[in-house]
Design a protein around this motif. Structure first.
Motif, mmCIF file in Angstrom:
data_model
loop_
_atom_site.group_PDB
_atom_site.id
_atom_site.type_symbol
_atom_site.label_atom_id
_atom_site.label_comp_id
_atom_site.label_asym_id
_atom_site.label_seq_id
_atom_site.Cartn_x
_atom_site.Cartn_y
_atom_site.Cartn_z
ATOM 1 N N LEU A 25 0.843 -1.188 0.000
ATOM 2 C CA LEU A 25 0.000 0.000 0.000
ATOM 3 C C LEU A 25 0.879 1.239 0.000
ATOM 4 C CD1 LEU A 25 -3.078 0.375 0.057
ATOM 5 C CD2 LEU A 25 -2.892 0.731 2.525
ATOM 6 N N HIS A 26 0.729 2.068 -1.025
ATOM 7 C CA HIS A 26 1.538 3.284 -1.155
ATOM 8 C C HIS A 26 0.646 4.504 -0.972
ATOM 9 C CE1 HIS A 26 5.088 1.255 -3.058
ATOM 10 N NE2 HIS A 26 4.157 0.359 -3.292
ATOM 11 N N ARG A 27 1.031 5.395 -0.072
ATOM 12 C CA ARG A 27 0.303 6.660 0.081
ATOM 13 C C ARG A 27 0.955 7.667 -0.854
ATOM 14 N NH1 ARG A 27 1.127 11.374 2.385
ATOM 15 N NH2 ARG A 27 -0.574 12.520 3.377
ATOM 16 N N ILE A 28 0.193 8.190 -1.816
ATOM 17 C CA ILE A 28 0.812 9.112 -2.774
ATOM 18 C C ILE A 28 0.330 10.544 -2.586
ATOM 19 C CG2 ILE A 28 1.375 7.377 -4.502
ATOM 20 C CD1 ILE A 28 -1.054 8.255 -6.108
ATOM 21 N N ALA A 29 -0.738 10.749 -1.818
ATOM 22 C CA ALA A 29 -1.208 12.105 -1.483
ATOM 23 C C ALA A 29 -2.100 11.951 -0.259
ATOM 24 C CB ALA A 29 -1.987 12.715 -2.643
ATOM 25 N N ASP A 30 -2.506 13.080 0.294
ATOM 26 C CA ASP A 30 -3.362 13.024 1.467
ATOM 27 C C ASP A 30 -4.659 12.286 1.112
ATOM 28 O OD1 ASP A 30 -4.175 13.490 4.015
ATOM 29 O OD2 ASP A 30 -5.000 15.490 3.598
ATOM 30 N N GLY A 31 -4.890 11.151 1.747
ATOM 31 C CA GLY A 31 -6.118 10.393 1.490
ATOM 32 C C GLY A 31 -6.096 9.548 0.224
ATOM 33 N N VAL A 32 -4.979 9.485 -0.470
ATOM 34 C CA VAL A 32 -4.931 8.678 -1.703
ATOM 35 C C VAL A 32 -3.875 7.578 -1.550
ATOM 36 C CG1 VAL A 32 -4.673 8.676 -4.209
ATOM 37 C CG2 VAL A 32 -5.598 10.706 -3.048
ATOM 38 N N VAL A 36 -0.548 -1.535 -4.783
ATOM 39 C CA VAL A 36 0.246 -1.965 -5.941
ATOM 40 C C VAL A 36 0.546 -3.449 -5.784
ATOM 41 C CG1 VAL A 36 2.413 -1.667 -7.196
ATOM 42 C CG2 VAL A 36 1.280 0.322 -6.203
ATOM 43 N N ARG A 37 0.176 -4.224 -6.777
ATOM 44 C CA ARG A 37 0.391 -5.678 -6.692
ATOM 45 C C ARG A 37 1.886 -5.977 -6.581
ATOM 46 N NH1 ARG A 37 -3.880 -7.776 -4.895
ATOM 47 N NH2 ARG A 37 -2.813 -9.754 -5.265
ATOM 48 N N SER A 38 2.209 -6.951 -5.730
ATOM 49 C CA SER A 38 3.622 -7.252 -5.507
ATOM 50 C C SER A 38 4.039 -8.609 -6.076
ATOM 51 C CB SER A 38 3.943 -7.178 -4.009
ATOM 52 O OG SER A 38 3.032 -7.958 -3.276
ATOM 53 N N GLU A 39 3.107 -9.284 -6.785
ATOM 54 C CA GLU A 39 3.539 -10.516 -7.445
ATOM 55 C C GLU A 39 4.578 -10.161 -8.515
ATOM 56 O OE1 GLU A 39 0.178 -9.678 -7.647
ATOM 57 O OE2 GLU A 39 -0.855 -11.159 -6.396
ATOM 58 N N PRO A 40 5.487 -11.090 -8.809
ATOM 59 C CA PRO A 40 6.415 -10.805 -9.909
ATOM 60 C C PRO A 40 5.660 -10.658 -11.228
ATOM 61 C CG PRO A 40 6.723 -13.063 -9.058
ATOM 62 C CD PRO A 40 5.705 -12.407 -8.187
ATOM 63 N N ALA A 41 6.223 -9.869 -12.150
ATOM 64 C CA ALA A 41 5.598 -9.720 -13.468
ATOM 65 C C ALA A 41 5.421 -11.088 -14.099
ATOM 66 C CB ALA A 41 6.479 -8.841 -14.355
ATOM 67 N N GLY A 42 4.282 -11.296 -14.734
ATOM 68 C CA GLY A 42 4.029 -12.600 -15.340
ATOM 69 C C GLY A 42 2.875 -12.534 -16.318
ATOM 70 N N LYS A 267 1.652 14.592 -11.797
ATOM 71 C CA LYS A 267 2.854 14.404 -10.958
ATOM 72 C C LYS A 267 3.008 12.925 -10.615
ATOM 73 C CE LYS A 267 1.666 17.566 -7.881
ATOM 74 N NZ LYS A 267 1.662 18.292 -6.630
ATOM 75 N N PHE A 268 1.882 12.230 -10.559
ATOM 76 C CA PHE A 268 1.878 10.786 -10.296
ATOM 77 C C PHE A 268 1.049 10.093 -11.369
ATOM 78 C CE2 PHE A 268 2.275 12.800 -6.157
ATOM 79 C CZ PHE A 268 3.335 12.109 -5.580
ATOM 80 N N ILE A 269 1.611 9.047 -11.961
ATOM 81 C CA ILE A 269 0.860 8.226 -12.910
ATOM 82 C C ILE A 269 0.690 6.851 -12.270
ATOM 83 C CG2 ILE A 269 0.878 7.137 -15.190
ATOM 84 C CD1 ILE A 269 2.512 9.562 -16.184
ATOM 85 N N VAL A 270 -0.572 6.503 -11.997
ATOM 86 C CA VAL A 270 -0.861 5.196 -11.390
ATOM 87 C C VAL A 270 -1.264 4.256 -12.516
ATOM 88 C CG1 VAL A 270 -2.291 3.936 -9.741
ATOM 89 C CG2 VAL A 270 -1.678 6.331 -9.289
ATOM 90 N N PRO A 271 -0.420 3.266 -12.834
ATOM 91 C CA PRO A 271 -0.740 2.372 -13.953
ATOM 92 C C PRO A 271 -1.738 1.282 -13.528
ATOM 93 C CG PRO A 271 1.340 1.715 -12.984
ATOM 94 C CD PRO A 271 0.850 2.907 -12.179
ATOM 95 N N GLY A 272 -2.284 0.589 -14.510
ATOM 96 C CA GLY A 272 -3.174 -0.531 -14.201
ATOM 97 C C GLY A 272 -2.435 -1.659 -13.515
ATOM 98 N N HIS A 273 -1.179 -1.842 -13.895
ATOM 99 C CA HIS A 273 -0.310 -2.857 -13.286
ATOM 100 C C HIS A 273 1.086 -2.267 -13.196
ATOM 101 C CE1 HIS A 273 -3.392 -5.953 -14.072
ATOM 102 N NE2 HIS A 273 -3.606 -5.249 -15.163
ATOM 103 N N GLY A 274 1.768 -2.552 -12.096
ATOM 104 C CA GLY A 274 3.132 -2.056 -11.933
ATOM 105 C C GLY A 274 3.163 -0.859 -11.006
ATOM 106 N N PRO A 275 4.369 -0.385 -10.708
ATOM 107 C CA PRO A 275 4.555 0.658 -9.708
ATOM 108 C C PRO A 275 4.097 2.043 -10.173
ATOM 109 C CG PRO A 275 6.629 -0.447 -10.286
ATOM 110 C CD PRO A 275 5.623 -0.857 -11.288
ATOM 111 N N VAL A 276 3.833 2.905 -9.199
ATOM 112 C CA VAL A 276 3.435 4.283 -9.490
ATOM 113 C C VAL A 276 4.642 5.042 -10.061
ATOM 114 C CG1 VAL A 276 2.611 6.437 -8.455
ATOM 115 C CG2 VAL A 276 1.731 4.225 -7.625
#
Ligand SMILES: [Zn+2]
Length: 350
Positions: A25-32, A36-42, A267-276
């Motif tokens: 769980l990544h906090r990227i702004a107040d209340g947001v 982010v899934r932590s399984e290896p890419a597959g 300033k932040f791009i949150v992808p469908g899969h992978g890190p912010v």
């Protein structure tokens, strides 16, 4: 390899505030917060979920691939706030973003599900067909991965790397869970659809829900939080290797749509899969890739080459090097999720 090193450094900038089974769980702004899934890419995927906590309520973006992972996201939310979820936004119609809807509906009766207009038609139609194909085809995929593990051999015929072993083991776990859960999942469709734009004002927070054009599907939604400079892209952006659909992606439109996403100056791009991401560099690479697929496949088409012939001559080698380097899994993903479906999409598209 230098580019890959840069990417890894970018990803390391946003540190997780908490780790859970299957995601951080990544906090990227107040209340947001972004799960982010932590399984290896597959080959198998489960979507990131974004939790937007407002003055009185919560908006969730994307609902995971099934009940187990959606329940884990819900449990993480409950540790953050007791406020109710009022809206769940499905960025597009693929199962890995939609099948967890039931969990949110059961936990918060009356919650509204927001989607693009096209999702309402897709879910009971092509969506059902795709799900049935996945359920019937996945067991042989699992058997293939198990056989590679047994033989310690990659799909490329080379010895299996440690990364590839971890990826295949994770894929097998995710697919077996999908096979066990999905037949019992109640498919919960949208209660609120829109064409181009829908704005939610939740207390002090403005949430813009936008359809900027075709791309990964015909109905991709982007969620924009202007005050925080956050854009949640769904699968218009997927890392570490882009994900082009076999039957519904639109390559030329996708590049244009992604340009519009970047024009929001996130300033932040949150992808469908992978890190912010904290800058647009990765997305720019995706745009360059899409433009090259479009121009090379269009040229092959204009020369009268068949799809099979085009697939023999178009290699996208420079892009492969950038996205996959010498990583066995990323190279497999590039072949399976970029090269094959990308050229096919240009040949299919009108
Ligand atoms: Zn996805």
């Amino acid at each position: 390899m230098r580019l890959l090193t840069v990417l890894v450094l970018e990803w390391a900038l946003i540190q997780p505030v908490a780790a859970h089974a299957g995601f951080e769980l990544h906090r990227i702004a107040d209340g947001v917060h972004v799960a982010v899934r932590s399984e290896p890419a597959g080959l198998m995927v489960d979507a990131n979920a974004t939790l937007i906590i407002n003055d009185q309520d919560v908006v969730v973006v994307d609902a995971n691939v099934g009940p187990t992972s959606a329940k884990a996201t819900l449990a993480a939310l409950r540790k953050l706030t007791a406020k109710p979820v009022r809206y769940v936004i499905n960025t597009h119609w693929h199962d890995d973003h939609v099948l967890g809807n039931q969990v949110w509906r059961d936990a918060f009766p009356g919650v509204e599900f927001i989607a693009h207009r096209t999702l309402a038609d897709y879910l009971p139609g092509q969506g059902l067909k795709n799900r049935q194909a996945m359920l019937s085809g996945a067991p042989s995929g699992v058997a293939m991965l198990k056989s590679l593990l047994d033989r310690a051999q990659g799909g490329d015929g080379q010895p299996l790397s440690a990364t590839a072993r971890a990826s295949h083991e994770s894929d097998i776990r995710l697919v077996e869970r999908y096979l066990a859960e999905t037949p019992k999942v109640e498919i919960v469709g949208p209660t609120l659809t829109f064409e181009d734009r829908l704005v939610l004002q939740r207390g002090a927070r403005r949430i813009e829900v936008l359809h900027l054009g075709r791309g990964h599907t015909a109905g991709d939604i982007v969620v924009h939080l202007p005050a925080d400079g956050i854009v949640i892209t769904g699968d218009l952006v997927v890392a570490p290797v882009p994900l082009i659909g076999r039957d519904q992606s639109h390559i030329a439109g996708w590049a244009v749509t992604l340009e519009k996403v970047l024009a929001l100056l996130p300033k932040f791009i949150v992808p469908g899969h992978g890190p912010v991401f904290r800058d647009s560099e990765y997305s720019q690479r995706v745009i360059a890739l899409l433009r090259d697929i479009q121009s090379q496949a269009t040229a092959a088409k204009a020369r009268g080459e068949s799809l099979d012939a085009a697939r023999k001559v178009i290699t996208l080698a420079d892009h492969r090097r950038i996205f996959a380097g010498d990583d066995q899994v990323r190279n497999m993903l590039f072949t399976q999720y970029v090269l094959g479906p990308g050229i096919g999409a240009v040949y299919r598209d009108r």
